[in-house]
Write an enzyme that holds these catalytic residues in place. Sequence first.
Site, PDB file in Angstrom:
ATOM      1  N   SER A  62       0.795  -1.235   0.000  1.00  0.00           N
ATOM      2  CA  SER A  62       0.000   0.000   0.000  1.00  0.00           C
ATOM      3  C   SER A  62       0.824   1.280   0.000  1.00  0.00           C
ATOM      4  O   SER A  62       0.271   2.362  -0.198  1.00  0.00           O
ATOM      5  CB  SER A  62      -0.942   0.008   1.203  1.00  0.00           C
ATOM      6  OG  SER A  62      -1.992  -0.910   1.021  1.00  0.00           O
ATOM      7  N   LYS A  65       0.413   3.350  -3.028  1.00  0.00           N
ATOM      8  CA  LYS A  65      -0.789   4.172  -3.217  1.00  0.00           C
ATOM      9  C   LYS A  65      -0.476   5.668  -3.200  1.00  0.00           C
ATOM     10  O   LYS A  65      -1.151   6.455  -3.867  1.00  0.00           O
ATOM     11  CB  LYS A  65      -1.816   3.847  -2.129  1.00  0.00           C
ATOM     12  CG  LYS A  65      -2.382   2.437  -2.198  1.00  0.00           C
ATOM     13  CD  LYS A  65      -3.248   2.121  -0.979  1.00  0.00           C
ATOM     14  CE  LYS A  65      -3.794   0.707  -1.023  1.00  0.00           C
ATOM     15  NZ  LYS A  65      -4.550   0.349   0.193  1.00  0.00           N
ATOM     16  N   TYR A 189      -3.160  -2.594 -10.514  1.00  0.00           N
ATOM     17  CA  TYR A 189      -3.141  -2.347  -9.070  1.00  0.00           C
ATOM     18  C   TYR A 189      -2.241  -3.369  -8.365  1.00  0.00           C
ATOM     19  O   TYR A 189      -1.386  -3.008  -7.543  1.00  0.00           O
ATOM     20  CB  TYR A 189      -4.566  -2.413  -8.533  1.00  0.00           C
ATOM     21  CG  TYR A 189      -4.682  -2.367  -7.026  1.00  0.00           C
ATOM     22  CD1 TYR A 189      -4.415  -1.199  -6.313  1.00  0.00           C
ATOM     23  CD2 TYR A 189      -5.075  -3.500  -6.308  1.00  0.00           C
ATOM     24  CE1 TYR A 189      -4.525  -1.169  -4.931  1.00  0.00           C
ATOM     25  CE2 TYR A 189      -5.199  -3.471  -4.933  1.00  0.00           C
ATOM     26  CZ  TYR A 189      -4.917  -2.303  -4.246  1.00  0.00           C
ATOM     27  OH  TYR A 189      -5.030  -2.264  -2.878  1.00  0.00           O
ATOM     28  N   TYR A 241      -3.818   3.193   7.959  1.00  0.00           N
ATOM     29  CA  TYR A 241      -5.092   2.486   8.019  1.00  0.00           C
ATOM     30  C   TYR A 241      -5.962   3.075   9.133  1.00  0.00           C
ATOM     31  O   TYR A 241      -5.948   4.295   9.349  1.00  0.00           O
ATOM     32  CB  TYR A 241      -4.867   0.975   8.191  1.00  0.00           C
ATOM     33  CG  TYR A 241      -4.001   0.358   7.131  1.00  0.00           C
ATOM     34  CD1 TYR A 241      -4.247   0.622   5.778  1.00  0.00           C
ATOM     35  CD2 TYR A 241      -2.940  -0.465   7.449  1.00  0.00           C
ATOM     36  CE1 TYR A 241      -3.462   0.051   4.787  1.00  0.00           C
ATOM     37  CE2 TYR A 241      -2.142  -1.037   6.469  1.00  0.00           C
ATOM     38  CZ  TYR A 241      -2.411  -0.770   5.132  1.00  0.00           C
ATOM     39  OH  TYR A 241      -1.635  -1.333   4.158  1.00  0.00           O
TER      40      TYR A 241
END
Length: 305
Positions: A62, A65, A189, A241
């Site tokens: 992640s 991202k 992705y 998160y």
Amino acid sequence: MEKLLKEILENNKKYCDNGEVAHYIPALASQDKRSLGISLVDLKSNKIFNQGDTDKFFTLQSISKIFTLILALQDKGAEYVFSKVGMEPTGDPFNSIIKLETINPSKPLNPMINAGAIAISSMIKGESNQHKIERVIDFFEPILGRRLSVNQKVFESERNTGHRNRATAYFLKDVGILSGEVEEILDFYFMHCSLDVTCKDIAYLGGFLANQGKTINTEEQLVSQSITQIAKSFMVTCGMYNSSGEFAIKVGIPAKSGVGGGVMAVSPNHYGIGIWGPALDEKGNSIAGVKMLEDLSTKLDLSIF
């Protein structure tokens, strides 16, 4: 600095035993949960300091991202990007899809959760997925001084087991957030999440953001300061998160974690910090990595608040 990092790593190594690697991605299940490393790039001296497992490879997950968001902002502009993806924290796990159906309009709340990152991935320009991933790799090259590559084993593992991501993407397609072929978007992705990096790489990426979008070695302005400010704002509010609020209080600097165990942290105008510890807490963050960042922030008075 080397002495400080060594002390911090040794004091927090014990926390690795309290976490677990990301077993739900089979290719990550074989990681050694006792691995731990920390790298710090000092913008003033242009020196990097390392302790622990800083040369071992792991995948961005992640953390990528942040950089696909930057590319999407360059490709499409902020108005378009944020017409499809929101700017608010969720309070839910990163792979939750519950709010997609309950909020109106039905769009991902931010680019750091999986739904938002999949939507962002659909915005990257390129004639094919190979062209798109090459653009991502090209973006990283002047920052890192080397070319990254996709870990094919991890990519295929994520593609074969990413059922919730697949469900999320088809829902986004149904409500008009995604344009294009869902499976192609998902493959891209999974590709950018599967790029192999080291702690040192993560520290230099953090240093690039700390340096307001300029490369550390050449001072080349690759990204506007305004875009890096957007990226770092999301790191503060959503980067860890649904532990982002607690992290802001205890550590107080922009950071982005990944379930490969990496954490990229930024001390604006001072340091880029790279962490790797694949033993995760229940939220998906490196358990010893977060503890190390708490200690480092306290010792160096890093909090931006």
